[in-house]
Design an enzyme around this catalytic site. Sequence first.
Site, PDB file in Angstrom:
ATOM      1  N   GLU A 177      -1.201  25.664 -16.735  1.00  0.00           N
ATOM      2  CA  GLU A 177      -1.604  24.906 -17.926  1.00  0.00           C
ATOM      3  C   GLU A 177      -1.830  23.427 -17.628  1.00  0.00           C
ATOM      4  OE1 GLU A 177       1.129  25.072 -21.257  1.00  0.00           O
ATOM      5  OE2 GLU A 177      -0.184  23.892 -22.519  1.00  0.00           O
ATOM      6  N   LYS A 219      -4.368  28.327 -18.800  1.00  0.00           N
ATOM      7  CA  LYS A 219      -4.170  27.866 -20.192  1.00  0.00           C
ATOM      8  C   LYS A 219      -4.690  26.435 -20.321  1.00  0.00           C
ATOM      9  CE  LYS A 219      -0.639  27.189 -23.733  1.00  0.00           C
ATOM     10  NZ  LYS A 219       0.526  27.804 -24.393  1.00  0.00           N
TER      11      LYS A 219
END
Length: 338
Positions: A177, A219
């Site tokens: 992420e 992500k």
Amino acid sequence: MNHAELVSIARGMVAPGKGILAADESTGTIKKRFDGIQLESTEATRQLYREMLFSAPGIADAISGVIMYDETLRQKTRAGVPFPQHLASLGIIPGIKVDQGAKPLANFPGETVTEGLDGLRERLKEYHGLGARFAKWRAVIDIGEGYPTRFGIEANAHALARYAALCQEQGIVPIVEPEVLMDGDHSIEDCEAVTDEVLCETFRQLAGHRVHLEGIVLKPNMVISGKKNTARATPEQVAEATVRCLRRWVSAAVPGIAFLSGGQSTTEATLHLSLMNREPLPWKLTFSYGRALQDSALKAWGGKADKFEAGQREFMRRARLNGLAAKGAYTPDMETKA
Ligand code: 13P
């Protein structure tokens, strides 16, 4: 490390029409959320709130996996079943946030680097034993006067890749992420330029660390105007810029991309995802929302025992609408019908 197992977990996390519930708020963050409904944050209220979400009737229809915080992974339902086992029994993959937060990067004002690599191998072993099959590490890149710098982007991408390699070694799928924040007044073009550089460097580092791309889930942020920008891009422009940017940097070997909501409104986050899914793409494109899945459910519940089911219904309403968006089948008029 068994590659086939990692691939099968990663694919399960981005199963068609489903997405991930990010319920990994640290104790500090969940207190802020509870402050918004005037509810005291105690271990008991945190347990109850998570049980409300995790036991919502029909949850497995739209949710493939749940990211938990250390405390939550060790908690149980009121019937005494540990949360990871409860979720697994529903066919939902349990996950765990393993980073220890973004801390100021010394000598680089305005920038942070995410900590948590020391002792990570041992923590991952323990989390696997507790039932976690995927993990999350969030790098935070802010846009401001003079930053992000090349050095800041490299430091964050390097840490993300070290984390990802350790996860795979331990049979855990890493959610990678790198979040470019939407705070500030920057334009969508500025966001795209920074997201380009961040994704390019992230995948360079993942390759350098020999991370198996078939066994990760990315992500990212969407490519979007800053919240304080006065001429914000339209939903169609956000969808187009985001897909363009992802196509440029994300290998088709990656099974899926699950977006964070990052402060978008609940309906914006759903609409953007659906618009992107209207064209054929090389990877699954779904959600891993925190606030955009929980905000309205938290309000509907309000911490009140007689509103437990109302909170669950609201959570499921958003989860299902986002599930439709993951198939490109959501339209805003569903908000009033659902
Ligand atoms: P938001 O969807 O609220 O941005 O949270 C997702 C997340 O997990 C951020 O790390």
